[in-house]
Design an enzyme around this catalytic site. Structure first.
Site, short mmCIF file in Angstrom:
data_model
loop_
_atom_site.label_atom_id
_atom_site.label_comp_id
_atom_site.label_asym_id
_atom_site.label_seq_id
_atom_site.Cartn_x
_atom_site.Cartn_y
_atom_site.Cartn_z
N GLY A 29 -7.83 -1.24 7.57
CA GLY A 29 -8.04 -2.59 7.02
C GLY A 29 -6.90 -3.05 6.15
O GLY A 29 -5.80 -2.50 6.21
N GLY A 34 1.72 -6.28 11.06
CA GLY A 34 1.94 -5.01 11.77
C GLY A 34 0.69 -4.63 12.56
O GLY A 34 0.75 -4.32 13.75
N HIS A 35 -0.45 -4.66 11.88
CA HIS A 35 -1.72 -4.36 12.57
C HIS A 35 -1.96 -5.34 13.72
O HIS A 35 -2.41 -4.95 14.80
CB HIS A 35 -2.89 -4.47 11.59
CG HIS A 35 -2.88 -3.50 10.46
ND1 HIS A 35 -2.71 -3.89 9.15
CD2 HIS A 35 -3.04 -2.15 10.42
CE1 HIS A 35 -2.78 -2.83 8.36
NE2 HIS A 35 -2.97 -1.76 9.10
N GLN A 59 -8.75 11.88 4.79
CA GLN A 59 -7.29 11.95 4.89
C GLN A 59 -6.58 11.66 3.57
O GLN A 59 -5.35 11.56 3.54
CB GLN A 59 -6.78 11.05 6.01
CG GLN A 59 -6.91 9.56 5.75
CD GLN A 59 -6.62 8.74 7.00
OE1 GLN A 59 -7.38 8.76 7.94
NE2 GLN A 59 -5.51 8.03 7.01
N LYS A 147 5.29 3.08 12.73
CA LYS A 147 5.42 3.11 11.27
C LYS A 147 4.97 4.48 10.75
O LYS A 147 5.57 5.04 9.84
CB LYS A 147 4.56 1.98 10.68
CG LYS A 147 4.23 2.11 9.21
CD LYS A 147 5.37 1.67 8.36
CE LYS A 147 5.12 1.66 6.88
NZ LYS A 147 4.04 2.41 6.33
N ARG A 185 0.05 -1.04 1.58
CA ARG A 185 0.37 -0.59 0.22
C ARG A 185 1.46 -1.45 -0.44
O ARG A 185 1.67 -1.32 -1.65
CB ARG A 185 0.79 0.88 0.22
CG ARG A 185 -0.39 1.82 0.51
CD ARG A 185 -0.01 3.28 0.32
NE ARG A 185 -1.16 4.17 0.34
CZ ARG A 185 -1.54 4.89 1.41
NH1 ARG A 185 -0.86 4.84 2.53
NH2 ARG A 185 -2.61 5.67 1.34
P1 AMP Z 1 -3.26 1.83 8.60
O1 AMP Z 1 -4.25 0.74 8.43
O2 AMP Z 1 -2.17 1.82 7.60
O3 AMP Z 1 -3.91 3.18 8.78
O4 AMP Z 1 -2.52 1.53 9.98
C1 AMP Z 1 -3.25 1.37 11.15
C2 AMP Z 1 -2.30 1.36 12.32
O5 AMP Z 1 -1.36 0.30 12.17
C3 AMP Z 1 -1.47 2.66 12.43
O6 AMP Z 1 -1.34 3.00 13.80
C4 AMP Z 1 -0.16 2.25 11.82
O7 AMP Z 1 0.94 3.01 12.30
C5 AMP Z 1 -0.06 0.81 12.27
N1 AMP Z 1 0.85 0.06 11.41
C6 AMP Z 1 0.78 -0.07 10.06
N2 AMP Z 1 1.82 -0.80 9.61
C7 AMP Z 1 2.58 -1.11 10.68
C8 AMP Z 1 3.80 -1.81 10.88
N3 AMP Z 1 4.46 -2.36 9.86
N4 AMP Z 1 4.29 -1.94 12.14
C9 AMP Z 1 3.63 -1.38 13.19
N5 AMP Z 1 2.47 -0.70 13.07
C10 AMP Z 1 1.96 -0.56 11.84
#
Ligand code: AMP
Length: 258
Positions: A29, A34-35, A59, A147, A185
């Site tokens: 979330g 990116g998401h 985690q 990422k 973050r």
């Molecule tokens: P997170 O919510 O941070 O656990 O990320 C969820 C998914 O989004 C993971 O597969 C991350 O690698 C991907 N993700 C997060 N930030 C980016 C970004 N800047 N570019 C591409 N994928 C991203």
């Protein structure tokens, strides 16, 4: 778009979708572009897209940011509805782990370096929750961002070791205009630290063109002189990986050097 919060409802919906192909995008979330780029990729690969939103306590280490991790479900749902996502699965911790999850241990060769050193157990927690999502949702494909490249490696290895019937699709890193990799973050950063953070990508890009083991060291010193605490700056899998703390915020990034 439909919000699912219980395992029972997920199972009912999954049964109704038996004839469709399914793409899963697992997230914690606090969604950003990116998401959303992962969602775009997912939508091209299957009939139905499911995004999971779950801040997974397994985690996070005891001194990490689990309790203060940003939770913005209402806004996340709006963004995903705009993207025409079919389902969002956002269970509570109690709901998801109401039945004990099969514990998965990440491959040691992949997880005993980089983030695995500073975050012991992190990749076991990631593997366990992703395997559980795969069991419950049975996706045909799942999209993971580069990422978190080490996480992508861990998941790909888990899928091949456990012979899981899901295809993992990697997604390129999406960046802010100044190069900072988008991350949930980033919102923790003070204004000066946010400006400083752009140097991470700047230095990675320089290393891409000027890669040598010696230059890894000088770049590390340079980032530290700028005021970051560099946890690692290393080459693996033909990429350079960095983790650095700005104040209390830990950022990671990586770049291909070929
Ligand atoms: P997170 O919510 O941070 O656990 O990320 C969820 C998914 O989004 C993971 O597969 C991350 O690698 C991907 N993700 C997060 N930030 C980016 C970004 N800047 N570019 C591409 N994928 C991203």
């Amino acid at each position: 778009m439909k919000l699912i919060t219980t395992r029972k409802e997920l199972l009912e919906i999954r049964n109704l979708l038996y004839s469709k192909t399914i793409a899963l995008v697992p997230t914690m979330g606090a969604l950003h572009k990116g998401h959303l780029s992962l969602v775009d990729i997912a939508e091209k690969h299957a009939d139905i897209t499911i995004v999971s939103i779950f801040v997974n306590p397994l985690q996070f280490g005891p001194n990490e940011d689990f309790s203060k991790y940003p939770r913005t479900l209402e806004n996340d749902i709006k963004l995903l509805a705009d993207k025409k996502v079919d389902y969002v699965f956002a269970p509570s911790v109690e709901e998801l782990y109401s039945t004990e999850a099969k514990k998965i241990t990440a491959n040691v060769e992949i997880s005993n370096k980089l983030c695995g050193l500073a975050r012991p157990g992190h990749f076991d927690g990631v593997s366990t929750v992703v395997n559980l999502f795969f069991e419950l949702i049975e996706p045909d494909v799942a999209v993971f961002g580069e990422k978190d490249y080490q996480q992508l490696m861990v998941i790909q290895e888990m899928v091949s070791r456990l012979k899981l019937p899901v295809k993992i699709i990697p997604a390129p890193i999406v960046r802010e205009p100044d190069g900072l990799a988008m991350s949930s973050r980033n919102r923790y950063l003070s204004e000066p630290d946010r400006k400083l953070a752009a140097n991470i990508y700047k230095e990675l890009s320089w290393l891409k063109e000027n890669f040598s083991v010696e230059n890894l060291e000088t770049t590390k010193d340079k980032l530290e002189k700028l005021g970051m605490q560099v946890e690692y700056l290393e080459e693996h899998w033909d990429r350079v990986f960095v983790a650095a703390k700005l104040g209390t915020t830990r950022l990671i990034d990586n770049i291909s050097i070929f």
